[in-house]
Design a protein around this motif. Structure first.
Motif, PDB file in Angstrom:
ATOM      1  N   LEU A 286      -2.591  -3.003   9.467  1.00  0.00           N
ATOM      2  CA  LEU A 286      -2.231  -2.812   8.056  1.00  0.00           C
ATOM      3  C   LEU A 286      -2.573  -4.028   7.176  1.00  0.00           C
ATOM      4  O   LEU A 286      -3.122  -3.867   6.069  1.00  0.00           O
ATOM      5  CB  LEU A 286      -0.739  -2.463   7.942  1.00  0.00           C
ATOM      6  N   VAL A 289      -6.312  -3.941   6.425  1.00  0.00           N
ATOM      7  CA  VAL A 289      -6.720  -2.871   5.509  1.00  0.00           C
ATOM      8  C   VAL A 289      -6.287  -3.194   4.080  1.00  0.00           C
ATOM      9  O   VAL A 289      -7.032  -2.955   3.097  1.00  0.00           O
ATOM     10  CB  VAL A 289      -6.132  -1.522   5.974  1.00  0.00           C
ATOM     11  N   LYS A 290      -5.087  -3.756   3.968  1.00  0.00           N
ATOM     12  CA  LYS A 290      -4.598  -4.113   2.632  1.00  0.00           C
ATOM     13  C   LYS A 290      -5.467  -5.216   2.005  1.00  0.00           C
ATOM     14  O   LYS A 290      -5.779  -5.183   0.794  1.00  0.00           O
ATOM     15  CB  LYS A 290      -3.150  -4.574   2.724  1.00  0.00           C
ATOM     16  N   TYR A 396      -5.401   2.922   3.657  1.00  0.00           N
ATOM     17  CA  TYR A 396      -4.164   2.134   3.694  1.00  0.00           C
ATOM     18  C   TYR A 396      -2.939   3.045   3.634  1.00  0.00           C
ATOM     19  O   TYR A 396      -1.969   2.852   4.375  1.00  0.00           O
ATOM     20  CB  TYR A 396      -4.164   1.146   2.537  1.00  0.00           C
TER      21      TYR A 396
END
Length: 733
Positions: A286, A289-290, A396
């Motif tokens: 995560l 991806v952020k 996301y």
């Protein structure tokens, strides 16, 4: 045919021809023996049942449920539910319960690698202590052995008991050689020579000892397996029953509860393990991806600020939406492929369908990319940057949703196992079944004694029926019953002999003239009167096949019975080897037949006069080294001729023929020869061989006397006892 072959044939015939009436009678005769053996086995059964260590049982119920998507699980997607919904059979769960993974946890939790055994007397000490309520015990919470040892065994001896608290005290620990390792006190750590021990309390007295053993973890697990039983109640119910047996009810209850709880926890951990692993992966991805999304947004904003906020027309917007949708579908396929790859191989139809769908989406994506290339440069750049932002944003959000779903799955995992009934020990021991042990022991004793008596009856070859003798061509002149008075008389003789008292009234015919044995001898006297009418002289020889058949008893009492009829009788003890007739008349055996035959004494000097009218007696004399040669001397013939001339009847008692040849020598001078056999002891074959040997020496055996006949149920039921049944009953009255 040899004598051995004949004997074998006779034995086989006897076994094949079983008289069941006689067999039943033998059981009746041996009733006290059977009852005694049965009672003995019963007592042994009672002792074994009382001293056996009681074994208790504890059990628990566990339900293995089918996994269903519902409750919290319903909040997650169907694909996620399928991913973690895996059912297992009861047999699989039973194998898991019995695995080292589950049982090893129980061994560690309850410290089952340490075994404490009280030292009692071998075999019976433990049972006696339990019956007396004097069982001893100690509670060892920790026992550590040296690092270089896998197993060890030491002996703990209580040296002192605290007068204020009888569960506390002092002790000393020794090794196998008896050397003291260390001393300690309850409630404290004690150590020495690499050993460490912590005893919380004890139950015993000074000098009581215990063996403390540290065994391998694997051995403890194997012992748990041996005493643990896992079974499914009913068919496909999914309800498992755990049963554990042991000597200590409290301990086995703890063990079953520990096994149940450890199995439940591993089930929960197993069901949440995949969700936890996937959640850890998403938590790791995560942030990346952020960051990618943030970078894409920054690039878009920079481009717009440099190019005065370029907007897309409707055509470009539609292509952007289509491209973003395709990227979202491709990204979704990546998640599905990850899930499917954990359950199926690449050759599975579902996996192949995913690959085909990915190919179609990639082709569509290439077509859109060609159309986008026809747009103006500015719109193409904005379109590319906006697509990167929206795709990153969509990825996301999908990963964030998945992360939340997995968190819900992990938090809501309770496993598909629940404990229905916790462990509870049985109040009464399941073993030993004392009543059953006593019954089986009693039954075994009865059966065993009956078998022994039956086999003895079947394989007993002793004569019990006059017809057995008559079958070999030898008439039975008399059956002399066993006399209780004679037995009593013999006991009295032994007592008097020990005290060196004068022997008198030692003859049954004089001691108890009305005895049934004497009545039978009177019947024999009548039969002899007619049997000896054609004999060459009045000399009667009484012999037998083997010792202890009662020849001397028959000879002495027969002489007395004949003398009572007015005849003058001479009794000669012809057994110069082991003659015992002197005791019948209460006289000394000195100065007898051997002294006369050796020329040392005359006839007048060897004749004795017992305290019986019309009876004279010649004893055997001192036992010579050559009795057979003395009997062959002419003096014996002279003695026989003189005795036959001066007496109405001459009775000679001789040694058994099968042992020595003396009887064959004496028989040549006797006009009548009778054989004596013992009831139940002398065999037909012995009598037959004795008769044949006499005949080989030219001596005719006139008849047979069956001595010591006992009233038996085997004879009654076998149909063989009616010979003197009436007289016996009358005598009892």
């Amino acid at each position: 045919m040899s004598e051995i072959q004949k004997t074998s044939i006779a034995a086989n015939h006897k076994v094949d021809d079983i008289d069941f009436g006689k067999l039943f009678g033998s059981l009746v005769d041996a009733k006290w023996y059977i009852l005694g053996i049965t009672a003995l086995f019963s007592i042994v059964g009672i002792i074994v049942a009382s001293l056996s260590t009681p074994i208790y049982k504890a059990d628990a119920l566990i339900q293995v449920e089918q996994k269903q998507t519902g409750g919290i699980s319903a909040l997650v997607s169907s694909n996620m539910g399928e991913m973690f919904d895996q059912e297992s059979s009861s047999s699989t769960e039973s194998a898991i319960i019995g695995s080292r993974m589950v049982l090893g946890e129980t061994v560690d939790d309850l410290a089952l690698t340490t075994v404490v055994t009280p030292n009692y007397l071998p075999y019976v000490g433990k049972g006696l202590a339990r019956l007396r309520h004097q069982q001893i015990s100690i509670n060892v919470s920790h026992f550590v052995i040296p690092d270089n040892m896998r197993t060890a065994s030491v002996t703990l001896v209580i040296t002192e008991i605290d007068s204020n608290n009888f569960t506390k005290g002092r002790y000393e620990v020794t090794n196998a050689q008896g050397n003291i390792l260390f001393k300690g006190k309850t409630g404290q750590w004690s150590e020495g020579h690499g050993y460490r021990l912590y005893v919380t309390d004890l139950n015993g007295k000074a000098n009581d000892s215990f063996t403390i053993t540290k065994r391998a973890r694997y051995s403890a697990i194997q012992q748990l397996k041996e005493n643990l039983t896992i079974s499914e109640i009913g068919k496909q119910t999914g309800i498992l029953e755990l049963t554990f047996t042991g000597e200590n009810p409290a301990e086995i209850e703890k063990i079953v509860n520990s096994i149940s709880q450890n199995y439940l926890m591993q089930n929960i951990d197993r069901n949440s393990a995949e969700a936890e692993k996937s959640l850890a992966f998403l938590d790791q991805q995560l942030p990346k991806v952020k960051a990618k999304l943030t970078l894409a947004e920054d690039k878009l904003n920079d481009y717009r600020s440099k190019n005065d906020s370029v907007d897309l027309d409707l055509e470009a917007k539609s292509k952007l939406e289509a491209m973003v949708q395709l990227d979202g579908q491709l990204n979704e396929l990546v998640f599905k492929e990850s899930e499917v790859s954990q359950r199926f191989t690449q050759e599975h139809p579902m996996y192949i369908a995913l690959q085909d769908k990915r190919g179609i989406l990639n082709d569509e994506k290439k077509r859109l990319e060609k159309q986008i290339q026809k747009l103006p440069e500015t719109q193409r750049a904005v379109l590319r940057l906006m697509r990167d932002v929206q795709v990153s944003q969509q990825i996301y959000l999908q990963m964030l949703n998945k992360s939340q779903e997995l968190s819900i799955v992990k938090a809501g995992t309770v496993g598909n196992v629940r404990i229905l009934d916790k462990s509870q020990d049985y109040f009464e021991p399941i073993k030993p079944q004392k009543a059953l042990i006593v019954k089986l022991a009693t039954f075994l004793g009865g059966i065993l004694s009956i078998i022994i008596v039956s086999l003895c009856a079947i394989w007993r070859y002793g004569i019990e029926n006059p017809k057995q003798i008559e079958a070999i061509g030898l008439p039975v002149y008399a059956s002399i019953p066993m006399s209780d008075s004679q037995i009593e008389l013999e006991k009295t003789q032994e007592k008097r002999h020990k005290h060196q008292q004068h022997l008198s009234d030692c003859l049954l015919a004089k001691f108890n003239p009305a005895d049934l044995s004497i009545e039978a001898l009177r019947s024999l006297r009548t039969s002899l009167h007619f049997a000896m009418m054609e004999a060459k002289n009045n000399i009667l020889m009484i012999s037998g096949p083997s010792p202890s058949v009662g020849k001397s008893f028959i000879t002495a009492n027969m002489a007395t019975v004949i003398a009572n009829s007015g005849c003058k009788v001479l009794v000669i003890d012809g057994d110069m080897r082991k003659g015992r007739m002197a005791s019948q008349f209460g006289l000394n055996k000195k100065l007898g037949l051997s002294d006369y035959l050796s020329g040392q004494k005359t006839t007048a000097e060897i004749i004795k006069h017992p305290d019986i009218d019309n009876v004279d007696y010649i004893s055997s004399g001192d036992y010579p080294p050559n009795p057979s040669e003395l009997l062959m001397h002419p003096r014996f013939k002279v003695l026989m001729e003189w005795a036959a001339e001066h007496y109405d009847m001459v009775l000679i008692d001789t040694p058994p023929l099968l042992a020595v040849t003396d009887a064959a020598i004496v028989g040549a001078h006797a006009g009548t020869t009778l054989l004596v056999g013992r009831f139940g002891e002398t065999t037909v074959r012995e009598v037959e061989i004795t008769k044949q040997r006499f005949e080989q020496n030219g001596i005719e055996v006139k008849g047979f006397i069956l001595n010591g006949v006992v009233r038996k149920a085997s004879s009654y039921y076998g149909g063989n006892y009616g010979y003197y049944n009436y007289s016996y009953a009358d005598g009892k009255k």
